[in-house]
Design an enzyme around this catalytic site. Structure first.
Site, PDB file in Angstrom:
ATOM      1  N   PHE A  74       7.022   6.285 -11.227  1.00 41.93           N
ATOM      2  CA  PHE A  74       6.564   7.284 -12.187  1.00 41.93           C
ATOM      3  C   PHE A  74       7.184   8.609 -11.777  1.00 41.93           C
ATOM      4  CE2 PHE A  74       3.080   9.702 -14.333  1.00 41.93           C
ATOM      5  CZ  PHE A  74       3.255   9.123 -15.577  1.00 41.93           C
ATOM      6  N   ASP A 112       4.307   4.205 -16.328  1.00 38.92           N
ATOM      7  CA  ASP A 112       3.034   4.019 -15.641  1.00 38.92           C
ATOM      8  C   ASP A 112       2.805   2.545 -15.277  1.00 38.92           C
ATOM      9  OD1 ASP A 112       0.510   4.168 -14.651  1.00 38.92           O
ATOM     10  OD2 ASP A 112      -0.456   4.512 -16.596  1.00 38.92           O
ATOM     11  N   TYR A 237      -9.657   8.665   7.680  1.00 41.06           N
ATOM     12  CA  TYR A 237      -8.807   7.647   7.039  1.00 41.06           C
ATOM     13  C   TYR A 237      -9.518   6.287   7.023  1.00 41.06           C
ATOM     14  CZ  TYR A 237      -4.695   5.573   5.016  1.00 41.06           C
ATOM     15  OH  TYR A 237      -3.843   4.947   4.137  1.00 41.06           O
TER      16      TYR A 237
END
Ligand code: NAI
Length: 398
Positions: A74, A112, A237
């Site tokens: 994209f 997309d 994370y």
């Protein structure tokens, strides 16, 4: 003549040097070619192919194993002299030109990947112009948003902690500043959004669509890049929203393995090492971890850029004899990062870092900044300035 300016907002790069991007793609191709060839897949689909891990995968497999590739990404092309588009746009073009010179198919889909239409267009291409089947599907997508193709609802991901706020040092590359940041815990909506965007749902939808269309070769492999990290980044994370999304990918790998069982296929989670990318630069605190880690790993001779890491993954591990798996069946090329001495030294170094010394020789801010700049075509080795106009750039076809 166009002037290319490096324009950074926070840790997001806005400027691009298209010629520098091309040079970097050529540098990565050279890296792979210098390693020689290896027996690997011949027909590869890469979802998220235009930068960092996805692009490196495409380069390694095309120029190392002679694979034809389809890349989905994209990206934006040039509009005018002030808006030259995104680095990935130019990476796609540079890759296609170089691959076609070698007689390889290199098809770029710039759209997309989350939509049903994208999947169907890729399937049509595989059927009609790609020999009918793929033997490797690489899922290397990183995005901040995803529109659910069935409901039309758009979800946003959030890189946040769970339960408790996290306080720690971060780096702002725009101002070359080291500061203390507080990361608030995610709301339920942010957790759900991150799972929708960065979890494994879309990977599964791709594999279901490809299987349904009968375009997966017998013995097909699909890889998905994960990150686990260590206690040094666990609070924001592994133990945060992204960690939940990565755990969802582990679950979806099991579902995909069942889906592919009758064609002897396999879904493989690859736990990759920490590298400087567009996506990782905006993870709070992560740049501080990186400048300490890179310093330690550079001294040990184990620091890798995406092309070095990815080429090792496919050449030596996936299609080679040196694969290391964990008890959950995940491939673990991140063992160099997780090495206990490396982690102990990284931890000690992080504790010494402050506003005054973070960008000195004590750590590897210089490496982080150079790798970050290269992502947009700046500070690229071997780059030679050339005259180029906006019309030249607009005339390039992806
Ligand atoms: P990146 O930001 O460099 O690349 C992301 C790719 O996804 C680009 O090609 C982009 O065009 C594409 N993309 C984004 N939205 C899209 C959409 N809607 N449709 C089509 N393409 C789209 O990201 P990076 O860092 O290479 O990440 C790839 C994967 O590797 C992620 O799953 C990430 O979590 C994982 N990973 C990254 C690590 C790191 O340190 N950067 C470490 C370990 C794993």
């Amino acid at each position: 003549m166009l002037e290319f300016k490096q324009n950074i907002r926070g840790n997001v790069a806005l400027g691009v040097n298209p010629l520098g991007c091309k040079q970097e793609v050529l540098n990565e191709i050279d890296y792979v070619k210098n390693k020689g060839t290896f027996a690997g897949p011949k027909k590869v689909l890469i979802i998220g192919a235009s930068s960092s891990y996805g692009l490196a995968t495409r380069i390694s497999l095309a120029f190392g194993a002679g694979a034809d590739t389809i890349g989905v990404s994209f990206e934006k092309g040039p509009k005018n002299e002030r808006n030259l588009g995104t680095a990935g746009w130019y990476n796609n073009i540079a890759f296609r030109e170089a691959a076609e010179k070698e007689g390889l198919i290199a098809k770029n889909f710039v759209q997309d990947a989350f939509s049903h239409e994208s999947k169907q267009e890729v399937i049509e291409f595989i059927k009609n112009e790609f020999g009918g089947k793929v033997d490797l599907v690489v899922y290397s997508l990183a995005s901040g948003r995803r529109t659910d193709p069935d409901t039309g609802e758009t979800y946003t991901s959030a890189i946040k902690a769970l339960g408790e706020p996290v306080v720690g040092p971060n780096i702002n590359m725009q101002n070359q500043d080291f500061y203390i940041e507080t990361l608030e815990p995610a709301t339920d909506q942010e957790i759900a959004g991150t799972l929708k965007v960065m979890g494994g749902e879309d990977w599964q939808l791709w594999m279901e669509a490809l299987k349904e269309a009968d375009v997966l070769a017998d013995g097909v492999l699909t890889t998905n890049y994960s990150y686990l990290g260590t206690e040094l980044n666990h609070p924001y994370y592994g133990g945060g929203t992204l960690g939940l999304a990565k755990a969802d990918c582990d679950e979806k790998a099991k579902t995909i393995n069942t889906l592919l069982a009758d064609i002897n296929g396999k879904a493989q989670i690859v736990v990759a090492t920490a590298v400087t990318t567009k996506a990782s630069s905006v993870i709070p605190f992560f740049p501080v971890y990186c400048i300490a880690l890179y310093k330690v790993m550079t001294e040990k001779g184990t620091h890798e850029t995406p092309i070095m890491h990815i080429d090792r993954i496919y050449r030596d591990m996936v299609y080679g004899a040196n694969a290391e798996y964990d008890e959950a069946g995940r491939l673990r090329p991140d063992s160099w990062e997780l090495d206990s001495d490396t982690q102990a030294k990284t931890k000690a170094l992080i504790q010494q870092l402050n506003k005054e010394n973070f960008n000195t020789d004590i750590a590897a801010y210089d490496i982080l900044y150079k790798e970050f700049s290269i992502l947009s075509g700046f500070m690229v080795d071997g780059y030679v300035e050339q005259e180029v106009t906006i019309e030249d750039l607009k005339a390039l076809e992806y």
